[in-house]
Design an enzyme around this catalytic site. Structure first.
Site, PDB file in Angstrom:
ATOM      1  N   ASN A  32     -25.658  52.008  -6.904  1.00 44.68           N
ATOM      2  CA  ASN A  32     -24.657  51.939  -5.838  1.00 44.68           C
ATOM      3  C   ASN A  32     -24.280  53.369  -5.497  1.00 44.68           C
ATOM      4  O   ASN A  32     -23.974  54.144  -6.403  1.00 44.68           O
ATOM      5  CB  ASN A  32     -23.427  51.173  -6.348  1.00 44.68           C
ATOM      6  CG  ASN A  32     -22.272  51.200  -5.356  1.00 44.68           C
ATOM      7  OD1 ASN A  32     -22.482  51.364  -4.161  1.00 44.68           O
ATOM      8  ND2 ASN A  32     -21.056  51.036  -5.855  1.00 44.68           N
ATOM      9  N   GLY A  33     -24.297  53.722  -4.219  1.00 44.17           N
ATOM     10  CA  GLY A  33     -23.910  55.079  -3.828  1.00 44.17           C
ATOM     11  C   GLY A  33     -25.008  55.732  -3.015  1.00 44.17           C
ATOM     12  O   GLY A  33     -25.901  55.061  -2.495  1.00 44.17           O
ATOM     13  N   ARG A  90     -19.369  42.535  -2.044  1.00 39.69           N
ATOM     14  CA  ARG A  90     -19.553  43.986  -1.938  1.00 39.69           C
ATOM     15  C   ARG A  90     -20.754  44.364  -1.070  1.00 39.69           C
ATOM     16  O   ARG A  90     -20.915  45.536  -0.712  1.00 39.69           O
ATOM     17  CB  ARG A  90     -19.725  44.596  -3.330  1.00 39.69           C
ATOM     18  CG  ARG A  90     -18.536  44.362  -4.230  1.00 39.69           C
ATOM     19  CD  ARG A  90     -18.766  45.001  -5.565  1.00 39.69           C
ATOM     20  NE  ARG A  90     -18.736  46.434  -5.475  1.00 39.69           N
ATOM     21  CZ  ARG A  90     -17.649  47.179  -5.648  1.00 39.69           C
ATOM     22  NH1 ARG A  90     -16.496  46.615  -5.923  1.00 39.69           N
ATOM     23  NH2 ARG A  90     -17.711  48.477  -5.556  1.00 39.69           N
ATOM     24  N   HIS A 116      -0.664  53.570  30.827  1.00 40.56           N
ATOM     25  CA  HIS A 116      -1.364  54.859  30.888  1.00 40.56           C
ATOM     26  C   HIS A 116      -2.879  54.666  30.933  1.00 40.56           C
ATOM     27  O   HIS A 116      -3.621  55.591  30.649  1.00 40.56           O
ATOM     28  CB  HIS A 116      -0.953  55.725  29.697  1.00 40.56           C
ATOM     29  CG  HIS A 116       0.510  56.021  29.688  1.00 40.56           C
ATOM     30  ND1 HIS A 116       1.092  56.907  30.561  1.00 40.56           N
ATOM     31  CD2 HIS A 116       1.522  55.496  28.956  1.00 40.56           C
ATOM     32  CE1 HIS A 116       2.403  56.950  30.348  1.00 40.56           C
ATOM     33  NE2 HIS A 116       2.682  56.095  29.379  1.00 40.56           N
ATOM     34  N   TRP A 131     -25.686  46.644  -0.064  1.00 37.78           N
ATOM     35  CA  TRP A 131     -25.241  46.986   1.282  1.00 37.78           C
ATOM     36  C   TRP A 131     -26.088  48.193   1.662  1.00 37.78           C
ATOM     37  O   TRP A 131     -25.953  49.268   1.070  1.00 37.78           O
ATOM     38  CB  TRP A 131     -23.756  47.329   1.286  1.00 37.78           C
ATOM     39  CG  TRP A 131     -23.205  47.538   2.674  1.00 37.78           C
ATOM     40  CD1 TRP A 131     -22.791  46.578   3.541  1.00 37.78           C
ATOM     41  CD2 TRP A 131     -22.993  48.792   3.331  1.00 37.78           C
ATOM     42  NE1 TRP A 131     -22.348  47.157   4.710  1.00 37.78           N
ATOM     43  CE2 TRP A 131     -22.461  48.518   4.605  1.00 37.78           C
ATOM     44  CE3 TRP A 131     -23.213  50.128   2.976  1.00 37.78           C
ATOM     45  CZ2 TRP A 131     -22.134  49.509   5.525  1.00 37.78           C
ATOM     46  CZ3 TRP A 131     -22.892  51.123   3.889  1.00 37.78           C
ATOM     47  CH2 TRP A 131     -22.349  50.812   5.152  1.00 37.78           C
ATOM     48  N   LYS A 142      -9.096  42.103  12.883  1.00 34.85           N
ATOM     49  CA  LYS A 142      -9.534  40.835  12.261  1.00 34.85           C
ATOM     50  C   LYS A 142     -10.504  40.109  13.177  1.00 34.85           C
ATOM     51  O   LYS A 142     -11.528  39.606  12.735  1.00 34.85           O
ATOM     52  CB  LYS A 142      -8.338  39.920  11.956  1.00 34.85           C
ATOM     53  CG  LYS A 142      -7.429  40.339  10.820  1.00 34.85           C
ATOM     54  CD  LYS A 142      -8.049  40.241   9.440  1.00 34.85           C
ATOM     55  CE  LYS A 142      -8.730  41.508   9.040  1.00 34.85           C
ATOM     56  NZ  LYS A 142      -8.037  42.468   8.254  1.00 34.85           N
ATOM     57  N   GLU A 146      -4.085  45.399  13.747  1.00 34.63           N
ATOM     58  CA  GLU A 146      -4.651  44.557  12.697  1.00 34.63           C
ATOM     59  C   GLU A 146      -5.177  43.239  13.276  1.00 34.63           C
ATOM     60  O   GLU A 146      -6.250  42.765  12.896  1.00 34.63           O
ATOM     61  CB  GLU A 146      -3.587  44.313  11.615  1.00 34.63           C
ATOM     62  CG  GLU A 146      -3.970  43.354  10.507  1.00 34.63           C
ATOM     63  CD  GLU A 146      -5.151  43.791   9.654  1.00 34.63           C
ATOM     64  OE1 GLU A 146      -5.703  44.891   9.875  1.00 34.63           O
ATOM     65  OE2 GLU A 146      -5.559  43.006   8.780  1.00 34.63           O
ATOM     66  N   GLU A 185     -13.942  41.881  13.422  1.00 29.80           N
ATOM     67  CA  GLU A 185     -14.827  41.902  12.256  1.00 29.80           C
ATOM     68  C   GLU A 185     -15.352  40.537  11.852  1.00 29.80           C
ATOM     69  O   GLU A 185     -16.452  40.463  11.316  1.00 29.80           O
ATOM     70  CB  GLU A 185     -14.206  42.649  11.071  1.00 29.80           C
ATOM     71  CG  GLU A 185     -12.943  42.105  10.511  1.00 29.80           C
ATOM     72  CD  GLU A 185     -12.429  42.973   9.350  1.00 29.80           C
ATOM     73  OE1 GLU A 185     -11.246  42.836   9.029  1.00 29.80           O
ATOM     74  OE2 GLU A 185     -13.190  43.749   8.760  1.00 29.80           O
ATOM     75  N   CYS A 216     -22.449  47.471  -2.426  1.00 30.59           N
ATOM     76  CA  CYS A 216     -23.340  47.178  -3.545  1.00 30.59           C
ATOM     77  C   CYS A 216     -22.559  46.688  -4.755  1.00 30.59           C
ATOM     78  O   CYS A 216     -21.589  47.312  -5.172  1.00 30.59           O
ATOM     79  CB  CYS A 216     -24.202  48.347  -3.959  1.00 30.59           C
ATOM     80  SG  CYS A 216     -25.311  48.928  -2.687  1.00 30.59           S
ATOM     81  N   LYS A 219     -17.155  44.834   1.388  1.00 37.09           N
ATOM     82  CA  LYS A 219     -15.738  44.878   1.056  1.00 37.09           C
ATOM     83  C   LYS A 219     -15.273  46.256   0.619  1.00 37.09           C
ATOM     84  O   LYS A 219     -14.214  46.726   0.993  1.00 37.09           O
ATOM     85  CB  LYS A 219     -15.484  43.861  -0.056  1.00 37.09           C
ATOM     86  CG  LYS A 219     -14.054  43.825  -0.514  1.00 37.09           C
ATOM     87  CD  LYS A 219     -13.329  42.657   0.084  1.00 37.09           C
ATOM     88  CE  LYS A 219     -11.853  42.701  -0.119  1.00 37.09           C
ATOM     89  NZ  LYS A 219     -11.131  42.565   1.136  1.00 37.09           N
TER      90      LYS A 219
HETATM   91  C1  F6R Z   1     -10.608  45.125   7.141  1.00 38.74           C
HETATM   92  C2  F6R Z   1     -10.831  45.729   5.850  1.00 38.74           C
HETATM   93  C3  F6R Z   1     -11.105  47.178   5.790  1.00 38.74           C
HETATM   94  C4  F6R Z   1     -10.429  47.809   4.563  1.00 38.74           C
HETATM   95  C5  F6R Z   1     -10.842  49.280   4.423  1.00 38.74           C
HETATM   96  C6  F6R Z   1     -10.148  49.951   3.252  1.00 38.74           C
HETATM   97  O1  F6R Z   1     -10.339  43.760   7.046  1.00 38.74           O
HETATM   98  O2  F6R Z   1     -10.826  45.058   4.843  1.00 38.74           O
HETATM   99  O3  F6R Z   1     -10.717  47.824   6.957  1.00 38.74           O
HETATM  100  O4  F6R Z   1      -9.048  47.699   4.716  1.00 38.74           O
HETATM  101  O5  F6R Z   1     -12.226  49.352   4.244  1.00 38.74           O
HETATM  102  O6  F6R Z   1     -10.451  49.312   2.055  1.00 38.74           O
HETATM  103  P1  F6R Z   1      -9.573  49.554   0.763  1.00 38.74           P
HETATM  104  O7  F6R Z   1      -8.228  48.969   1.010  1.00 38.74           O
HETATM  105  O8  F6R Z   1     -10.308  48.871  -0.352  1.00 38.74           O
HETATM  106  O9  F6R Z   1      -9.496  51.039   0.571  1.00 38.74           O
END
Ligand code: F6R
Length: 626
Positions: free
Chosen positions: A108-109, A34, A518, A82, A499, A495, A502, A2, A621
């Site tokens: 937000n929350g 967001r 394993h 969101w 990527k 990672e 997502e 949000c 985000k």
């Molecule tokens: C993946 C991604 C998320 C963030 C996670 C933590 O691409 O962006 O996995 O890394 O939500 O977010 P922060 O770093 O803001 O605590």
């Protein structure tokens, strides 16, 4: 999670082109990363509230505003959602109205006691249109304003009284038709910053909400209420006691929050990485190779006594933490654990005053990480935050902060923040080693020299990514891709898989290469694509040869092996369908290079599938709910 914007300007600002609606919509454009389940605005004009809201992306709201314009105004609020309570529909979109449509609220929350409050309000004859907890908060504020304060009351007072009854995490913004010159906001465990202007003031979930208009921002504390008008900003606690906010200068450049000619923010941010690493290194060591992390305001004597480090983070940031573990243990010889923040505090962890907790968070607002840091502090641990966002909550609540200087990261999938987090973690590890005398200063100098060469090496990878992009486009119909790595290559594999999941919605998994036999090797079938991240052949010999054996094992079972290796490593060629070389660097630093091809691969493939690379489905985000 949000995005929230609030604005009040005076008539001269409006004459200068700052109408509340324009400022709010521009702020929402910048905060859309967001959450993009719906968007909505409310302005106060002509003694009434005018509101528009629409499910889906901000562009839908803009279409609605064109079809159904709202009056010019000096006061407004806006929200991008969101979804948590209630699906992503028009009805559940914010703002929510109460007090006969004279009060508008965005949020937000999560309000944890919303069900109980709703029952109480239903009992008073209040009706609800949505399934959201926000509408309950709006109804509560409206009820207090209308029935408890009578006409002499203020919106600020109603917000205070309401906040005293709300449980959970919230940033709330409210406007009322009876008080057209103010926006009132409250925050508990959710982000909110104030922007200071001349004849105008702003509120935003973060500074990008007003970065086009001012660089003067004010940090708010926990459980505070702020009332902005065009000429004033008043802060109190939930009980009305005056409080002070901390003003700071925003050094993010608005241009750095634009795509700058790239098709997506993610592409742009991948290309920002040489700079993100360079900026994070800048000014943190002297010419003799001595680290000068003056900003770490923890007594060095206390840091010398640390006997355990726990790195707390989520998602990509947790993978940066895994890289940090290898480096810190190697350089400092301090046992280092990495834990997903949301798992940490529910398992009765062993933490005491000799424990150093290092949290890693791009946003500085991730609720799981914040709660874990709070818990660790309560247990007496020292806390250091590695964070990219000035003025955010986690650094404010930590004993010290080491900022990453990656600049604003807008794409939901993290890229440049990841490399900057790893860089900052290396600096912290080296600093602890220097302080505790674990390694010779000559060695620190050498590592810093290697680090200083990384930005140019990333640039080299970016400039030579043609074959990788071609491969990505050719693989757009793949159903599953696996990623293998060992040692620091393991978090890189994780990672790479994250990527792809997502943004390209392809099943992808990262494995420690040694774990394959394993169980996961059963997944290998004819043609299964497997990326393998190979360590430097110049490092520990056994490490390199073990990974080369792993490539052979999967290839023998039909896998299509796609190898990321160091330039000059001829030994992998015979077992790889394709090799993507990265420049030479010591093994511990390799994640700063080997991650980059995997980011490019994911972004290119998602683009080829026609997906919105910056705003993948179901994600947001900044994850400010637990
Ligand atoms: C993946 C991604 C998320 C963030 C996670 C933590 O691409 O962006 O996995 O890394 O939500 O977010 P922060 O770093 O803001 O605590």
């Amino acid at each position: 999670m949000c995005g929230i914007v609030g604005y009040v300007g005076n008539s001269s600002r409006k004459a200068a082109g700052h109408s509340a609606l324009d400022v709010v919509v521009e702020g929402l454009r910048r905060l859309e990363y967001r959450g993009y389940d719906s968007a909505g605005v409310a302005v106060v004009a002509d003694g009434t509230i005018s509101s528009r809201k629409k499910s889906g992306k901000l562009s839908n709201l803009i279409g609605e505003l064109e079809a159904n314009p709202i009056p010019e105004s000096l006061t407004g609020i806006g929200h991008t959602r969101w979804a948590t309570h209630g699906g992503p529909t028009d009805r559940n979109a914010h703002p929510h109205l109460s007090d006969g449509g004279r009060l508008a609220v965005i949020h937000n929350g999560i309000i944890e006691n919303f069900a109980e409050l709703k029952q109480e309000l239903l009992g008073k004859g209040v009706t609800f249109e949505s399934e959201t907890d926000t509408e309950v908060a709006a109804a509560l504020i409206g009820d207090i304003f209308r029935t408890q304060l009578n006409d002499g009351g203020s919106l600020t007072e109603a917000m205070r009284l309401a906040c005293q009854r709300l449980e959970g995490a919230f940033t709330l913004l409210a406007v009322h038709a009876d008080q057209p010159d103010v926006v009132v906001a409250a925050r508990r465990n959710s982000p909110l910053v104030v922007g200071l202007g001349e004849g105008e003031n702003f509120l935003g979930s973060d500074v990008s909400g007003f970065i086009d208009y001012t660089r003067r921002a004010v940090e708010l504390g926990q459980d505070q209420i702020v009332t902005i008008s065009a000429d004033s900003v008043e802060i109190t606690d939930f009980f009305g006691a005056p409080a002070e906010g901390k003003e700071y200068h925003v050094d993010w450049d608005p241009a750095s929050a634009e795509k700058g000619g790239f098709n997506s923010f993610m592409e742009k941010e991948i290309h920002d990485q040489p700079d993100a690493v360079a900026q994070t290194l800048l000014g943190r060591s002297d010419l003799d190779g001595k680290l000068t992390l003056d900003e770490l305001r923890i007594d060095p004597e206390l840091l010398k006594q640390v006997n355990k480090i726990i790195v707390l983070a989520c998602g990509t940031a947790a993978y940066a933490g895994l890289v940090a573990k290898y480096a810190i243990e190697n350089w400092c010889r301090i046992p280092t654990e990495v834990e997903l923040a949301h798992e940490f505090r529910y398992r009765d962890p062993i933490v005491d005053s000799n424990t150093l907790v290092v949290s890693i968070s791009q946003s500085g607002e991730t609720m799981d990480t914040l709660m874990a840091v709070r818990y660790a502090r309560e247990q007496g641990a020292k806390t250091i935050s590695i964070c990219n966002t000035n003025g955010s909550t986690i650094p404010r609540e930590s004993d010290a902060v080491l900022y990453t200087h990656a600049g604003p990261e807008i794409a939901v999938a993290s890229t440049k923040a990841f490399l900057a987090q790893i860089t900052a973690a290396y600096l912290l590890g080296l600093y602890l080693a220097q302080l505790r005398g674990n390694i010779f200063s000559g060695q620190i100098k050498d590592v810093l020299a290697d680090l200083s060469k990384i930005p140019a090496k990333i640039q080299h990878i970016l400039d030579n990514a043609g074959p990788l992009r071609e491969l990505a486009r050719s693989m757009k119909d793949e159903k599953s891709v696996l990623f293998l790595g060992r040692h620091v290559g393991y978090p890189v594999a994780l990672e790479g898989a994250l990527k792809l999941k997502e943004i390209a919605y392809i099943h992808a998994e990262g494995f420690a290469a040694g774990e394959l036999k394993h169980g996961p090797i059963a997944l290998i079938d004819d043609g299964q694509p497997v990326f393998v991240v190979v360590p430097s052949p110049r490092g520990r010999d056994s490490l390199h040869s073990k990974v080369v054996s792993n490539i052979q094992e999967v290839r023998a079972r039909g896998a299509r092996t796609l190898v990321i290796a160091e330039e000059g490593d001829e030994s992998v060629k015979d077992y790889a369908e394709q090799v993507f070389y990265v420049p030479e660097t010591p093994t511990l630093l390799m994640p700063l290079l080997t991650t980059v091809p995997l980011q490019i691969f994911a972004a290119e493939l998602a683009g080829a599938k026609g997906y919105d690379v910056d705003q993948p489905r179901n994600l947001a985000k900044s994850v400010t709910v637990e």
